[in-house]
Motif scaffolding. Structure first.
Motif, PDB file in Angstrom:
ATOM      1  N   GLY A 139       0.801  -1.218   0.000  1.00  0.00           N
ATOM      2  CA  GLY A 139       0.000   0.000   0.000  1.00  0.00           C
ATOM      3  C   GLY A 139       0.830   1.261   0.000  1.00  0.00           C
ATOM      4  O   GLY A 139       0.353   2.311   0.433  1.00  0.00           O
ATOM      5  N   GLU A 140       2.053   1.134  -0.481  1.00  0.00           N
ATOM      6  CA  GLU A 140       2.950   2.293  -0.444  1.00  0.00           C
ATOM      7  C   GLU A 140       2.712   3.286  -1.576  1.00  0.00           C
ATOM      8  O   GLU A 140       3.183   4.417  -1.518  1.00  0.00           O
ATOM      9  N   LEU A 141       1.953   2.863  -2.612  1.00  0.00           N
ATOM     10  CA  LEU A 141       1.672   3.742  -3.748  1.00  0.00           C
ATOM     11  C   LEU A 141       0.266   4.320  -3.608  1.00  0.00           C
ATOM     12  O   LEU A 141      -0.682   3.602  -3.286  1.00  0.00           O
ATOM     13  N   ILE A 142       0.161   5.604  -3.847  1.00  0.00           N
ATOM     14  CA  ILE A 142      -1.116   6.299  -3.684  1.00  0.00           C
ATOM     15  C   ILE A 142      -1.734   6.558  -5.049  1.00  0.00           C
ATOM     16  O   ILE A 142      -1.049   7.006  -5.971  1.00  0.00           O
ATOM     17  N   GLN A 143      -3.021   6.272  -5.152  1.00  0.00           N
ATOM     18  CA  GLN A 143      -3.790   6.608  -6.340  1.00  0.00           C
ATOM     19  C   GLN A 143      -4.699   7.793  -6.001  1.00  0.00           C
ATOM     20  O   GLN A 143      -5.552   7.701  -5.129  1.00  0.00           O
ATOM     21  N   MET A 144      -4.480   8.873  -6.700  1.00  0.00           N
ATOM     22  CA  MET A 144      -5.230  10.107  -6.432  1.00  0.00           C
ATOM     23  C   MET A 144      -6.039  10.475  -7.662  1.00  0.00           C
ATOM     24  O   MET A 144      -5.502  10.548  -8.769  1.00  0.00           O
ATOM     25  N   HIS A 145      -7.342  10.689  -7.471  1.00  0.00           N
ATOM     26  CA  HIS A 145      -8.230  11.065  -8.581  1.00  0.00           C
ATOM     27  C   HIS A 145      -8.656  12.512  -8.398  1.00  0.00           C
ATOM     28  O   HIS A 145      -9.226  12.882  -7.371  1.00  0.00           O
ATOM     29  N   VAL A 146      -8.352  13.328  -9.391  1.00  0.00           N
ATOM     30  CA  VAL A 146      -8.741  14.740  -9.392  1.00  0.00           C
ATOM     31  C   VAL A 146      -9.772  14.918 -10.510  1.00  0.00           C
ATOM     32  O   VAL A 146      -9.403  14.951 -11.691  1.00  0.00           O
ATOM     33  N   PRO A 147     -11.060  15.014 -10.198  1.00  0.00           N
ATOM     34  CA  PRO A 147     -12.125  14.939 -11.225  1.00  0.00           C
ATOM     35  C   PRO A 147     -12.242  16.201 -12.074  1.00  0.00           C
ATOM     36  O   PRO A 147     -13.271  16.885 -12.069  1.00  0.00           O
ATOM     37  N   CYS A 148     -11.216  16.520 -12.833  1.00  0.00           N
ATOM     38  CA  CYS A 148     -11.264  17.695 -13.707  1.00  0.00           C
ATOM     39  C   CYS A 148     -12.261  17.481 -14.851  1.00  0.00           C
ATOM     40  O   CYS A 148     -13.001  18.396 -15.214  1.00  0.00           O
ATOM     41  N   ALA A 149     -12.256  16.292 -15.449  1.00  0.00           N
ATOM     42  CA  ALA A 149     -13.165  16.018 -16.562  1.00  0.00           C
ATOM     43  C   ALA A 149     -14.614  16.088 -16.105  1.00  0.00           C
ATOM     44  O   ALA A 149     -15.474  16.642 -16.806  1.00  0.00           O
ATOM     45  N   ARG A 150     -14.903  15.534 -14.937  1.00  0.00           N
ATOM     46  CA  ARG A 150     -16.268  15.607 -14.418  1.00  0.00           C
ATOM     47  C   ARG A 150     -16.668  17.055 -14.159  1.00  0.00           C
ATOM     48  O   ARG A 150     -17.798  17.455 -14.429  1.00  0.00           O
TER      49      ARG A 150
END
Length: 666
Positions: free
Chosen positions: A69-80
């Protein structure tokens, strides 16, 4: 060789069996197509709602991956965010529908006012919720490429239904050129099985035994994996066939689990009395040569994913290495306990280093890769360019742009760029409202009372029946000036009206700024136009109309004489005589009226105490009054129709005059 058209077969089961073959051939969400459009829809929907449906935990909105779990997935909803802005712009204007009659007869024109009022009632009905329907149609079309509007009649409530159908809940021939070229259409939706069983008691067992939305192997449903469908819901399919030479009355079949529960002629008729498919498609752009919409969101997703990757890199770096790491040389004389809360790494310095007293140093492990932020900015710039959402709408103005007019222009440009998107949903709403009014004229069985409203009408109440709504040609959605949709545009318009002296009160200014509505400014003009229009219609029917001293005589004369442009009126000498008499009446009143009274009636302002009779009111001259583009003496009845000879002057309508009172017609 088939001798009978399959849709014309008398046996319902045979028709349903044939329809079932189309469900696998033409269903865009079938197994054969699962690698294409259905996967695109599923991907786009997942990305659009990513922040909600892909949440990994209840205490963090970030995703964690990797072995530990050392890698972070970050979602920035610019398209939405861009899609929501497009929806906000395209749905900003108020819904106001205008009916158009098939003919110019006065009876039909009078019925258009009732049709306008019915459309207004439906547009503002919270149960129908057309504003919400518009937003859903547009949102699905932008995400998946297209959506559908289904119009049905609710016999219990006596009003139409506007139902939004997603693209995976329909079956049709997507090789057709347009919706108008389709002969048949199948719609699927979920309903409560117990209510359906009560409506069709003959098929109660089949309905109650039908697969629920939870357990059915449903090729039309996209399941996010987190939705808990009700066991009470059952999938119902409806087959609509329009009038064709092979099937003049069309056909309607409702079935569940391939069992027909209703079979009849298509009950939904168009304005010409022919069976129609009561469905409209919303597709801003088609994937040629198919009747399939192109998803706008798909253009934004590659940039969205790259933006997510860049932010995920930053989040991972700061999460893993955000706590400063201190390099502490051994024999420096500094104890690690003196740097509590920090990550301390002790090391043996090389020859010549590490003498007693050497200070610790920070190891810059969390330094961002070069140009990472530049890449993010580049992605966002191209995303803004593709979505055509200007910075003015986002509060980000170009350098040097501060004037309200410039901001309004930039905002209006964005509206024009997305005009095809607005046009797609508004065309569907126009078709839907036309169907709703047609269905009202067809199925409304009792007289109803409605409030008459419209852009030029005063509030009134009238009774109507379904017959009063017949004879309509189309329903259009009145568009709004793009400048009135934004604060900068409204301010610019208000400033221009103030310069012209058209804003008479602070209340009018506040109304323009708050709602973008200019109706308070034009209310007097609209009332005047409404009166003159009514008078013209009455004179067309041969009904004489009185004139008042306080009328706007120049405006009345000009608009009344416009009737003489109509060839049908010119062929009726008695109407020409009456119209000219009425214009002559206005001319006489303009010469006799008390100028102070007239000034107050036209301006709505009191006269100064020391000014009893203001000056400056122009006197109307007969030679300056034009009707039909030619100078014509008012009071002279021109006898057209090929009759030669001099025109005979008309007698004045009534030489008697009382101030402020109307006079009877001649």
């Amino acid at each position: 060789m088939m001798n009978t058209y399959w849709a014309a077969e008398k046996d319902t089961d045979s028709v349903v069996s044939k329809i079932s073959t189309f469900l696998s051939v033409f269903s865009l969400n079938s197994d054969a197509e699962r690698s294409s459009l259905s996967m695109i829809w599923s991907r786009n929907l997942r990305m659009y709602y990513n922040s909600v449906i892909n949440s990994d935990s209840s205490d963090s909105s970030l995703g964690f991956t990797g072995e530990d779990g050392e890698l972070i997935q970050m979602h920035v909803p610019c398209a939405r965010s861009d899609i929501r802005k497009i929806i906000g712009i395209a749905t900003r204007q108020r819904l106001h529908f205008k009916a158009q009659a098939e003919s110019g007869e006065w009876e039909t024109k009078a019925n258009t006012l009732i049709a306008d009022s019915v459309a207004h009632e439906y547009a503002t009905d919270t149960d129908i919720n057309i504003s919400g329907v518009r937003s859903k149609l547009l949102e699905l079309a932008l995400i998946c490429g297209h959506s559908f509007l289904l119009n049905q009649w609710d016999s219990e409530r006596g009003k139409p239904i506007f139902r939004v159908i997603p693209p995976w809940m329909v079956t049709y021939n997507y090789n057709a050129e347009s919706m108008a070229s389709l002969d048949w259409f199948v719609v699927h939706y979920f309903v409560n099985r117990h209510s359906l069983a009560a409506e069709y008691p003959k098929y109660r067992d089949e309905i109650l035994a039908g697969n629920s939305a939870r357990t059915a192997i449903n090729p039309w449903s996209i399941n996010f994996g987190v939705m808990d469908y009700s066991e009470d819901d059952v999938l119902v399919s409806e087959f609509y066939h329009k009038s064709t030479p092979a099937l003049p009355k069309g056909r309607f079949v409702k079935f569940i689990n391939m069992t027909g529960i209703e079979d009849m002629d298509n009950p939904y008729l168009n304005k010409d009395g022919e069976s129609e498919i009561p469905i409209s498609m919303v597709a801003p752009e088609l994937i040629q040569p198919y009747l399939i919409g192109y998803p706008v969101l798909s253009d934004l997703l590659p940039l969205q994913e790259m933006t997510d990757h860049q932010f995920s890199v930053m989040a991972t770096i700061y999460s893993a290495l955000g706590v400063p790491t201190i390099l502490n040389p051994r024999n420096s004389g500094i104890n690690a306990s003196n740097m509590s809360g920090l990550r301390v790494v002790s090391y043996s310095p090389q020859m010549g280093d590490g003498m007693r007293g050497t200070k610790p140093e920070v190891l810059e492990l969390c330094k961002l890769p070069p140009n990472l932020l530049d890449t993010i900015n580049l992605m966002q710039q191209y995303q803004q360019r593709i979505s055509n959402i200007s910075g003015a709408l986002q509060g980000i103005l170009p350098p040097g742009v501060t004037a309200a007019s410039a901001i309004a222009t930039l905002s209006a440009n964005s509206v024009e760029f997305i005009e095809p998107i607005s046009l797609a949903v508004h065309s569907a709403l126009e078709e839907g409202m036309m169907r709703a009014i047609t269905q009202t004229s067809q199925f409304l069985s009792e007289e109803k009372t409605i409030e008459l409203v419209g852009p030029k009408s005063s509030a009134a109440v009238a009774k109507f029946s379904g017959e009063d709504l017949k004879g309509l040609k189309r329903v259009t959605l009145l568009t709004q000036n793009p400048l009135t949709m934004f604060a900068g545009g409204r301010l610019h318009i208000a400033e221009q009206y103030m310069k012209m002296g058209l804003l008479q009160s602070p209340e009018q200014f506040d109304t323009v700024m708050a709602y973008g509505s200019l109706e308070p400014i034009h209310r007097g003009t609209l009332s005047k136009e409404n009166l003159v229009e009514w008078e013209n219609q009455q004179m067309r029917q041969g009904q004489p109309i009185p004139a008042l001293a306080t009328d706007d005589h120049a405006y009345h004369i000009r608009e009344h004489l416009m009737l003489l442009n109509d060839p049908d009126i010119r062929r009726r000498p008695e109407l020409v005589q009456m119209i000219n008499d009425h214009a002559q009446w206005h001319l006489e009143l303009s010469r006799e009226v008390d100028v102070g009274l007239y000034a107050m009636a036209q301006t709505g302002k009191n006269l100064p105490p020391d000014q009893n009779t203001p000056t400056g009111m122009p006197e109307l001259q007969p030679e300056t009054i034009q009707g039909g583009g030619t100078a014509q003496g008012v009071g002279e009845a021109m006898i057209p129709g090929g009759v030669e000879g001099e025109a005979s002057p008309a007698e004045p309508a009534n030489p008697a005059f009382d101030l402020g009172a109307s006079r009877g017609p001649a």
